[in-house]
Design an enzyme around this catalytic site. Structure first.
Site, PDB file in Angstrom:
ATOM      1  N   LYS A  98      -8.797  -2.664  10.190  1.00  0.00           N
ATOM      2  CA  LYS A  98      -8.601  -4.108  10.270  1.00  0.00           C
ATOM      3  C   LYS A  98      -8.812  -4.531  11.719  1.00  0.00           C
ATOM      4  CE  LYS A  98      -5.147  -7.665   9.048  1.00  0.00           C
ATOM      5  NZ  LYS A  98      -3.805  -7.929   8.486  1.00  0.00           N
ATOM      6  N   SER A 131      -3.617 -11.055   4.551  1.00  0.00           N
ATOM      7  CA  SER A 131      -4.649 -11.277   5.542  1.00  0.00           C
ATOM      8  C   SER A 131      -5.570 -10.073   5.717  1.00  0.00           C
ATOM      9  CB  SER A 131      -4.002 -11.606   6.902  1.00  0.00           C
ATOM     10  OG  SER A 131      -3.280 -10.486   7.383  1.00  0.00           O
ATOM     11  N   SER A 165       0.528  -8.864   3.646  1.00  0.00           N
ATOM     12  CA  SER A 165      -0.921  -8.784   3.885  1.00  0.00           C
ATOM     13  C   SER A 165      -1.601  -7.477   3.523  1.00  0.00           C
ATOM     14  CB  SER A 165      -1.217  -9.102   5.344  1.00  0.00           C
ATOM     15  OG  SER A 165      -1.207 -10.486   5.511  1.00  0.00           O
TER      16      SER A 165
END
Ligand code: GLN
Length: 483
Positions: free
Chosen positions: A76, A151, A175
């Site tokens: 990420k 997210s 997330s």
């Protein structure tokens, strides 16, 4: 290679069926072919990936074992990566090349993984749908007109579309678990303090925790083994022994395991298809000997409002470092220092981030601190107490991850409160600092993935992985892939 797990590919690498360079090339080609439709990567690090793969091949040839050696994964874009752009999904950091690796990145590098690139995410991890990224939304591989969840949406979409074997994510209020549910993956959010936050760009420091998005529990165990552990560079890192997660994966049968079902999680707002899929999943557990206990978590309905006071408060402090002076975006031709601050922040941050900074500054301001921030801190304790009491009666708590399956892109972007309410099942876990996992349990009538949410007591990731593994040996939802 498609849809293969870390464990399977690692066996192939060790047996010499293919090399890490071949494997890496395969994924890099797929990213070129497919990712323009999905937008799961912000940065692809082709050259570095091939170099790392080459190193891994040499280590394998010299007899080194290691389940992550030569395995291509993605990070990420919230994790700092030495020499590679680390944008956090924001224009503010579009030009930021990190001078160091986050602890998680460093540990996985040492274990021999190949980094394919950095995945798309909501800006500064603020969002539930991956629509706040400065690099554009991510499309869900199961239905490209729908959101992948946020997210860590880029990480989830990349794994689901076989654009990497597994990926890292972070979870401040859901997330990892939300995108795992909406993309049919196994998503693990460890106990707060289990995985170092050093080098993970801070959103709400008392809630943020790094974890993984994988195809199954075994892969989650392999990754957690490498990621977990005390780190003196993170003051909230816990000095807890790290068990051998792969050993405990098969350990216990589920006989006598007490699963708590909170009545607050199965109310009217829950989509009936999700409720049915969860009931059926729970039967797979009870058939193996688990027992069900009805429990109550009475302060559940206060969690969303509590979180949306506390997380913006922490964000407003954390994001004050982006001032146009030290690093990141700087506006053109500032007339003075104040203009530099105002315009750099005004132009560098997106709308959702600004909304959070304003809410955060407001609830921390002298006149409102007691009414909002302090009160929210007290409620946070009540929510944690609810869980502590529940864990006196049960070993694990089960429920839904999301109220609905993946919704259409744009459907909720005009209504932040609707978007915030998406997080109602995941947020309480972060407020209490507990570990939780999401794993696939089926599909709705239009073929969209459904996940179940298992919440464990502190430091009991082993139990969540064990339960998920046992479920995955009986079912094959986790092996389904988007067309
Ligand atoms: N949706 C939540 C938020 O926007 C959680 C995000 C996260 O876990 N990073 O704050």
């Amino acid at each position: 290679m498609d849809n293969k797990t870390i464990a399977e590919l690692s066996a192939g690498l060790q047996a010499g069926d293919f090399s890490s360079v071949e494997l890496t090339r395969y994924y890099l080609d797929r990213i070129k072919q497919v990712d323009s439709d999905i937008n799961s990567y912000i940065t692809v690090t082709e050259e570095q990936a091939l170099q790392q793969a080459n190193n891994a091949d040499q280590r394998i040839q010299s007899g080194e074992k290691g389940r992550l050696l030569g395995i291509p994964i993605a990070h990420k874009d919230i994790f700092c990566t030495d020499g590679v752009r680390t944008s956090c999904g924001s224009k503010m950091l579009d030009n930021f090349i990190s001078p160091y690796d986050a602890t998680v990145v460093e540990k996985l590098k040492d274990a021999g993984v190949v980094m394919l690139g950095k995945t798309n995410m909501d800006e500064f991890a603020m969002g539930s749908s991956n629509e706040t990224s400065w690099y554009g939304p991510v499309n869900n591989p199961w239905d490209k007109e729908r959101v992948p969840g946020g997210s860590s949406g880029g990480s989830a979409a990349a794994v689901a579309a076989s654009l990497c074997v597994a990926a890292t994510g972070t979870d401040t209020g859901g997330s990892i678990r939300q995108p795992a549910a909406l993309c049919s993956l196994t998503g693990l959010k460890p106990t707060y303090g289990r995985v170092s936050r050093w080098g993970m760009i801070a959103y709400a420091s008392s809630l943020d925790q790094g974890g993984s998005l994988t195809r199954n529990a075994e892969d989650a165990a392999i990754l957690l083994q490498a990621m977990a552990g005390f780190d003196q560079r993170d003051s909230t890192s816990a000095e807890q022994p790290v068990p051998n997660y792969l050993e405990t994966l098969n350990d216990n049968d589920l006989k006598g395991l007490r699963i708590g079902l909170p009545k607050e999680y199965f109310g009217e707002s829950l989509n009936t298809e999700i409720a049915t899929a969860i009931e059926q999943a729970i039967e797979v557990y009870t058939r193996q000997g688990a027992e069900l206990v009805e429990i109550s978590l009475p302060n559940t309905e206060l969690a969303v409002s509590t979180y949306y006071v506390l997380s913006p408060a922490e964000a407003s402090a954390n994001l004050s470092r982006f001032d146009g002076v030290r690093y990141g975006y700087r506006c053109e031709n500032p007339v003075d220092l104040e203009d530099l601050y105002k315009r750099s922040r005004g132009e560098g941050f997106g709308a959702e981030v600004k909304r959070r900074i304003m809410i955060g500054a407001y609830v921390l301001s002298a006149g409102y601190y007691d009414a909002y921030y302090l009160r929210a801190q007290r409620i946070r304790q009540l929510i944690a107490d609810d869980f502590n009491q529940a864990f006196e009666q049960v070993d694990v708590i089960a429920g839904p991850v999301t109220q609905t399956t993946a919704f259409k892109l744009g459907e909720k972007t005009d209504d932040p409160v609707q978007m915030y309410l998406n997080d109602s099942y995941t947020i309480p876990v972060n407020l209490a600092g507990l570990p939780a996992i999401c794993h696939p349990v089926g599909f709705d009538s239009i073929g969209l993935p459904i996940g179940i949410h298992l919440i464990g007591n502190y430091w009991r990731e082993d139990r969540l992985l064990n339960m998920t593994h046992r479920y995955q040996q009986q079912t094959d939802w986790h092996r389904q892939t988007p067309g």
